[in-house]
Design an enzyme around this catalytic site. Structure first.
Site, PDB file in Angstrom:
ATOM      1  N   ARG A 294      32.985  31.127  35.284  1.00  0.00           N
ATOM      2  CA  ARG A 294      34.252  31.187  34.570  1.00  0.00           C
ATOM      3  C   ARG A 294      35.010  29.884  34.721  1.00  0.00           C
ATOM      4  O   ARG A 294      34.942  29.221  35.764  1.00  0.00           O
ATOM      5  CB  ARG A 294      35.121  32.340  35.079  1.00  0.00           C
ATOM      6  CG  ARG A 294      34.487  33.692  34.929  1.00  0.00           C
ATOM      7  CD  ARG A 294      35.462  34.809  35.201  1.00  0.00           C
ATOM      8  NE  ARG A 294      36.510  34.834  34.185  1.00  0.00           N
ATOM      9  CZ  ARG A 294      37.208  35.930  33.879  1.00  0.00           C
ATOM     10  NH1 ARG A 294      36.966  37.066  34.504  1.00  0.00           N
ATOM     11  NH2 ARG A 294      38.146  35.886  32.953  1.00  0.00           N
TER      12      ARG A 294
ATOM     13  N   ALA B  97      40.233  46.900  30.356  1.00  0.00           N
ATOM     14  CA  ALA B  97      41.690  46.976  30.498  1.00  0.00           C
ATOM     15  C   ALA B  97      42.271  47.930  29.468  1.00  0.00           C
ATOM     16  O   ALA B  97      43.218  48.674  29.750  1.00  0.00           O
ATOM     17  CB  ALA B  97      42.302  45.586  30.354  1.00  0.00           C
TER      18      ALA B  97
ATOM     19  N   GLU C 141      52.153  49.026  45.918  1.00  0.00           N
ATOM     20  CA  GLU C 141      51.191  47.948  45.732  1.00  0.00           C
ATOM     21  C   GLU C 141      50.770  47.409  47.098  1.00  0.00           C
ATOM     22  O   GLU C 141      51.612  47.180  47.976  1.00  0.00           O
ATOM     23  CB  GLU C 141      51.800  46.839  44.873  1.00  0.00           C
ATOM     24  CG  GLU C 141      51.065  45.513  44.882  1.00  0.00           C
ATOM     25  CD  GLU C 141      49.606  45.611  44.458  1.00  0.00           C
ATOM     26  OE1 GLU C 141      48.794  44.837  44.990  1.00  0.00           O
ATOM     27  OE2 GLU C 141      49.272  46.466  43.611  1.00  0.00           O
TER      28      GLU C 141
ATOM     29  N   ARG D  87      45.941  37.442  32.180  1.00  0.00           N
ATOM     30  CA  ARG D  87      46.275  38.657  32.931  1.00  0.00           C
ATOM     31  C   ARG D  87      47.564  38.504  33.739  1.00  0.00           C
ATOM     32  O   ARG D  87      48.441  39.374  33.712  1.00  0.00           O
ATOM     33  CB  ARG D  87      45.128  39.026  33.883  1.00  0.00           C
ATOM     34  CG  ARG D  87      43.911  39.608  33.227  1.00  0.00           C
ATOM     35  CD  ARG D  87      42.832  39.889  34.263  1.00  0.00           C
ATOM     36  NE  ARG D  87      41.630  40.437  33.679  1.00  0.00           N
ATOM     37  CZ  ARG D  87      41.387  41.738  33.517  1.00  0.00           C
ATOM     38  NH1 ARG D  87      42.288  42.616  33.893  1.00  0.00           N
ATOM     39  NH2 ARG D  87      40.259  42.152  32.975  1.00  0.00           N
TER      40      ARG D  87
ATOM     41  N   ASP E 280      40.359  51.175  36.432  1.00  0.00           N
ATOM     42  CA  ASP E 280      39.110  50.850  37.117  1.00  0.00           C
ATOM     43  C   ASP E 280      38.811  51.779  38.282  1.00  0.00           C
ATOM     44  O   ASP E 280      37.654  51.898  38.690  1.00  0.00           O
ATOM     45  CB  ASP E 280      39.144  49.403  37.619  1.00  0.00           C
ATOM     46  CG  ASP E 280      38.901  48.397  36.507  1.00  0.00           C
ATOM     47  OD1 ASP E 280      38.613  48.821  35.374  1.00  0.00           O
ATOM     48  OD2 ASP E 280      39.001  47.185  36.775  1.00  0.00           O
TER      49      ASP E 280
END
Length: 431
Positions: A193, A328, A38, A111, A315
């Protein structure tokens, strides 16, 4: 190809939901050695609520993370539990219809919460952080080698790129296929948002004489060149709101390269964008004092997700617009199929290149179709469908059924087809 006595070394680059879910499933198999890389200092997701259709929930359960998901997921309460969204006019909140999937309905989660739960289940030593992939090398029949920005490298039998829309590994795959490189493209749509405390929204609706039912059930308000969705997260304590606006003045819109895709904005700007809409929308947006503005990007359909022993998922392969709530879920479908194939003991007797080719052959046509129809859904919501426009009876009937093929997809048939193409023996029944 590995001998039957050796372990396949699998490296996953990217610690989002699809990457972590895949790594977690693969870790359960004795014939696999798994590493997850990551780029950030810790796991973390950008964004807020994410909605999952029935197909995604089945993939989640198949990946062995169903209990973790169910513990934190939000659902519409009875008697509306089968409703995915109610569709309404933005101008006056008038009811247009519902999309219904019996036994599943609408399912959503924050998420970051979902990723946190998955990360806690990942065995120690699997994940490495601050590992940003910068390049990949592989020769025919040889193990790929990924180099990270800190100068370290990793070799493996199979490299899975789950590193998002800005994937650093996608160029390697496309170059290997002799295909043009593909960069994220701006859709011309931006989205305001925000998250609203559900009791705050109820009180605001009561004060204005607006039906509180609009808080109880996921809503989609439709209008010319805009639409707004709402659904609960955080066990119903918060309402996730996304208000989309499309600028259609340029046929090939561009987002400035030096401008962030996400930025703070003002409530007044957001309200002005929906000034012609009705009271239900106005009161909803007035409950978001500090919205953020997101520039929506996607990818063109790729000619392939695999080169040699390197594969793209999520993605990195098929970033799409969010208008079907399917992005997703497609990443989870990728992870589910790869986990079933790599997790089969016959994988160690199969050339990794052959296994990944079958993954590409099965997954890419469906994911590309979901990409394409996600864009088409946005056109439909904003009265820009070339056939339907704003014709309400046709709009209502179309919305009632257009998602069935996404939600009803048979993942196990995909696996059967893949196993057949690989000439694998049938899996013995579980004891």
């Amino acid at each position: 190809m590995n001998s039957s006595k050796s372990a396949l070394q699998i490296s996953v680059v990217g610690g989002g939901i699809a990457g972590v879910a895949l790594a977690l499933d693969l870790c359960r198999h004795a014939h696999l050695e798994v590493k997850l890389f990551e780029s950030a200092p810790a796991f973390g997701e950008v964004g807020a609520g994410v909605s999952f259709g029935a197909n995604a929930v089945r993939a989640i359960e198949g990946l062995g993370i169903g209990a973790a998901y169910q513990a934190i997921a939000d659902r519409t309460q009875a008697p509306w539990q089968d409703i995915w969204f109610e569709w309404r006019r933005g101008t006056d909140g008038g009811y247009l219809g519902s999309s219904i999937y019996e036994g599943v309905g609408q399912s959503s989660v924050h998420r970051a919460d979902f990723l946190d739960v998955l990360a806690t289940e990942l065995p120690l030593g699997i994940a490495q952080f601050d590992k940003r992939a910068v390049s990949v090398e592989q020769s025919v029949g040889q193990r790929p080698r990924v180099t990270f920005s800190d100068g370290t490298c990793n070799e493996c039998d199979v490299l899975i790129a789950a590193d998002g829309i800005k994937s650093s590994i996608r160029d390697h795959v496309l170059s290997g296929l002799g295909a043009p490189l593909v960069a994220p493209r701006f859709s011309g749509t931006t989205a305001y948002r925000g998250m609203i405390d559900s009791e705050t929204l109820r009180a605001a609706y009561r004060a204005q004489g607006i039906d509180e039912h609009l808080v109880n059930v996921p809503q989609m308000y439709l209008g010319l060149d805009g639409h707004i969705l709402t659904f609960p997260v955080k066990q119903g304590r918060l309402i996730n709101v996304v208000a989309f606006v499309s600028d259609r003045t340029h046929p090939n819109p561009k987002w400035p390269a030096d401008k962030s895709w996400v930025k703070p904005t003002t409530q007044s700007e957001m309200l002005q964008a929906f000034s012609a809409w009705g009271d239900a929308v106005r009161v909803l947006l007035e409950c978001i004092p500090h919205p953020t503005l997101w520039a929506l990007h996607d990818l063109a359909e790729l000619p392939g997700y695999v080169h040699g022993r390197v594969a793209l998922i999520g993605d990195a392969a098929h970033a799409m617009l969010p208008h079907q709530g399917a992005g997703a879920g497609q990443g989870l479908e990728d992870a589910w199929l790869l986990a079933r194939l790599l997790g089969d003991p016959q994988a160690v007797e199969t050339a990794p290149e052959d296994l990944l080719k079958i993954y590409d052959a099965i997954r890419r046509p469906r994911a590309c179709r979901v990409q394409r129809t996600s864009w088409e859904a946005g056109e439909l919501y904003e009265f820009r469908d070339p056939v339907i426009g704003d014709h309400e009876p046709q709009l209502s009937s179309t919305l009632a059924s257009r998602f069935d093929w996404v939600w009803g997809h048979d993942l196990h048939k995909d696996l059967e087809d893949a196993r057949r193409l690989l000439n694998w023996k049938a899996t013995p029944p579980a004891l």
